[in-house]
Design a protein around this motif. Structure first.
Motif, short mmCIF file in Angstrom:
data_model
loop_
_atom_site.label_atom_id
_atom_site.label_comp_id
_atom_site.label_asym_id
_atom_site.label_seq_id
_atom_site.Cartn_x
_atom_site.Cartn_y
_atom_site.Cartn_z
N ILE A 290 8.54 1.98 4.51
CA ILE A 290 9.82 1.37 4.14
C ILE A 290 10.84 2.44 3.76
O ILE A 290 11.99 2.42 4.21
CB ILE A 290 9.62 0.39 2.96
N LEU A 291 10.41 3.39 2.94
CA LEU A 291 11.32 4.44 2.50
C LEU A 291 11.77 5.30 3.67
O LEU A 291 12.93 5.74 3.73
CB LEU A 291 10.65 5.30 1.43
N THR A 292 10.88 5.55 4.63
CA THR A 292 11.22 6.39 5.77
C THR A 292 12.25 5.70 6.67
O THR A 292 13.26 6.30 7.06
CB THR A 292 9.97 6.72 6.59
N ILE A 293 11.99 4.43 7.00
CA ILE A 293 12.88 3.72 7.92
C ILE A 293 14.24 3.47 7.28
O ILE A 293 15.29 3.79 7.86
CB ILE A 293 12.24 2.39 8.36
N THR A 294 14.24 2.89 6.09
CA THR A 294 15.52 2.62 5.43
C THR A 294 16.25 3.90 5.07
O THR A 294 17.48 3.97 5.14
CB THR A 294 15.31 1.77 4.17
N GLY A 295 15.49 4.92 4.67
CA GLY A 295 16.12 6.20 4.35
C GLY A 295 16.80 6.81 5.56
O GLY A 295 17.93 7.33 5.45
N ASN B 94 11.01 -10.16 3.81
CA ASN B 94 11.88 -9.49 2.85
C ASN B 94 12.12 -8.03 3.24
O ASN B 94 13.22 -7.50 3.10
CB ASN B 94 11.27 -9.56 1.45
N ILE B 95 11.07 -7.40 3.74
CA ILE B 95 11.19 -6.01 4.20
C ILE B 95 12.11 -5.93 5.42
O ILE B 95 12.93 -5.01 5.55
CB ILE B 95 9.80 -5.45 4.53
N LEU B 96 12.00 -6.92 6.34
CA LEU B 96 12.89 -6.96 7.49
C LEU B 96 14.35 -7.09 7.07
O LEU B 96 15.23 -6.46 7.66
CB LEU B 96 12.50 -8.13 8.41
N CYS B 97 14.59 -7.89 6.04
CA CYS B 97 15.96 -8.02 5.53
C CYS B 97 16.48 -6.67 5.04
O CYS B 97 17.66 -6.32 5.25
CB CYS B 97 16.00 -9.04 4.40
N SER C 191 0.84 -1.19 0.00
CA SER C 191 0.00 0.00 0.00
C SER C 191 0.88 1.23 0.00
O SER C 191 2.07 1.17 0.32
CB SER C 191 -0.90 0.00 1.24
N PRO C 192 0.34 2.40 -0.35
CA PRO C 192 1.14 3.63 -0.29
C PRO C 192 1.73 3.87 1.09
O PRO C 192 2.87 4.33 1.21
CB PRO C 192 0.13 4.71 -0.68
N PHE C 193 0.96 3.55 2.15
CA PHE C 193 1.49 3.73 3.51
C PHE C 193 2.66 2.78 3.76
O PHE C 193 3.65 3.16 4.41
CB PHE C 193 0.38 3.47 4.53
N GLY C 194 2.56 1.53 3.25
CA GLY C 194 3.65 0.58 3.42
C GLY C 194 4.91 1.03 2.70
O GLY C 194 6.01 0.93 3.25
N ILE C 195 4.75 1.53 1.49
CA ILE C 195 5.90 2.04 0.73
C ILE C 195 6.55 3.21 1.46
O ILE C 195 7.77 3.30 1.59
CB ILE C 195 5.47 2.46 -0.68
N LEU D 133 18.73 3.98 -3.38
CA LEU D 133 18.25 3.98 -4.76
C LEU D 133 17.56 2.66 -5.10
O LEU D 133 16.47 2.66 -5.71
CB LEU D 133 19.44 4.20 -5.70
N GLU D 134 18.16 1.55 -4.68
CA GLU D 134 17.60 0.23 -4.98
C GLU D 134 16.25 0.03 -4.30
O GLU D 134 15.29 -0.46 -4.92
CB GLU D 134 18.59 -0.85 -4.54
N ILE D 135 16.14 0.41 -3.02
CA ILE D 135 14.89 0.22 -2.29
C ILE D 135 13.81 1.16 -2.83
O ILE D 135 12.63 0.79 -2.90
CB ILE D 135 15.12 0.45 -0.78
N THR D 136 14.19 2.36 -3.24
CA THR D 136 13.22 3.29 -3.82
C THR D 136 12.62 2.73 -5.09
O THR D 136 11.40 2.72 -5.27
CB THR D 136 13.89 4.65 -4.10
N PHE D 137 13.47 2.23 -5.99
CA PHE D 137 12.98 1.67 -7.25
C PHE D 137 12.17 0.39 -7.02
O PHE D 137 11.12 0.20 -7.63
CB PHE D 137 14.13 1.38 -8.21
N SER D 138 12.65 -0.48 -6.13
CA SER D 138 11.95 -1.75 -5.91
C SER D 138 10.60 -1.55 -5.23
O SER D 138 9.69 -2.36 -5.41
CB SER D 138 12.82 -2.69 -5.06
N SER D 139 10.46 -0.46 -4.45
CA SER D 139 9.21 -0.20 -3.74
C SER D 139 8.22 0.61 -4.56
O SER D 139 7.01 0.35 -4.52
CB SER D 139 9.50 0.53 -2.41
#
Length: 315
Positions: free
Chosen positions: A21-26, A277-280, A14-18, A76-82
């Motif tokens: 992910i971007l917030t935490i990994t970023g 996969n997200i935890l990884c 979902s948009p919230f999930g994306i 960059l990789e997580i942004t494109f994959s998400s």
């Protein structure tokens, strides 16, 4: 070679999930880039000022530079994959991301291994002739070892460039750019995958374990020597031993978590949008940042430089 067809995944983030992910990994990547940027800047300043740099400073420079590249590439990789999974999973883009990601991870791993090994050689106290010869020549050998690590990482990454590291289950797949198009992937035996992946991390891991073990032995010998002299307080040599063991132990713990997460992520065992996969992704983004912060805390020169940057409190 056995092949199997895969259909596009049913679940999408979902948009919230994306955004999560971007917030935490970023955040993890930005913290890591700042910490490694600080380490690289301090050693680069020493290099420019003195026209030379210590061996440990050289290794730290290589390590921090590789991690800045790794964490920038991770964002960059997580942004494109998400956000653009269909574009990300095009054949050329997917292979480019995976091979580059593996290359940067292995470079970072090797540089950290050489840093731990260098600390062991310089701090440990053994009288064996081979060890004394290594202690004398390690500073001259280290630049060659660093560049050799780059070549090994590049060669190993290219070895994995034909999807031989990819595992797919019948109910797990990667979306293609055309939802009606079926894509074919190599079906790899998991045992062979584990052996191949562990081959790339086996030598650095052995270096970590040996460095920590031999440092503990050296510390034990030094402690017995102090006790025989009826000395009850810690001297600088013992402090150096304890600091090196602590730093190596911290990295080993982080390394184990990162290596497991990297293996699971690169093998595509889990669905691309699954919680595992997200935890990884979270673990892989946190690892370089966490170890770099520990390096700053355990290195007296870096710690003093960091404190000088803090605002001075006035009464």
């Amino acid at each position: 070679m056995m092949m199997e067809t895969c259909n596009p995944p049913e679940n999408e983030l979902s948009p919230f999930g994306i955004l999560s992910i971007l917030t935490i990994t970023g955040t993890e990547c930005i913290v890591g880039i700042i910490a490694n940027g600080f380490i690289m800047a301090i050693n680069a300043a020493e290099w420019i000022k003195n026209k030379t740099v210590s061996t440990s400073g050289r290794v730290l420079f290589f390590l921090s530079a590789s991690r800045i590249a790794l964490q920038s590439f991770t964002m960059l990789e997580i942004t494109f994959s998400s956000t653009s999974p269909r574009f990300y999973n095009e054949d050329v883009m997917y292979d480019t991301f995976k091979v580059s990601f593996m290359f940067l991870n292995h470079c970072s791993l090797w540089f950290a291994a050489w840093l731990s090994f260098f600390y062991f050689v310089k701090i440990a106290d053994f009288s064996h002739p081979l060890f004394l010869k290594l202690k004398w020549r390690i500073s001259r050998l280290m630049p060659w070892l660093l560049w050799l690590s780059v070549l090994i990482s590049l060669g190993y990454s290219m070895l994995l460039s034909n999807d031989i590291y990819t595992v797919y289950c019948n109910n797990s797949s990667i979306p293609s750019s055309n939802s009606t198009k079926k894509k074919y992937f190599t079906k790899t035996n998991v045992v062979n995958l584990v052996l191949l992946y562990n081959l790339g991390i086996f030598i650095p891991l052995i270096m970590f374990i040996l460095s920590a073990t031999l440092l503990i032995i050296s510390l034990k010998r030094h402690t017995l020597h102090m006790e025989s002299n009826a000395t009850g307080c810690r001297d600088p040599s013992m402090e150096a031993h304890i600091g090196a063991i602590r730093a190596t132990s911290y990295f080993l713990i982080l390394y184990i978590f990162n290596s497991v997460a990297l293996f699971l992520y690169m093998s595509n065992i889990f669905d691309i949008n699954s919680s595992w996969n997200i935890l990884c992704k979270f673990i892989m983004a946190a690892y370089p940042a966490g170890h770099s912060i520990l390096l700053i805390q355990d290195n007296p020169g870096l710690r003093r430089a960091w404190k000088r940057l803090q605002p001075q409190q006035t009464l």
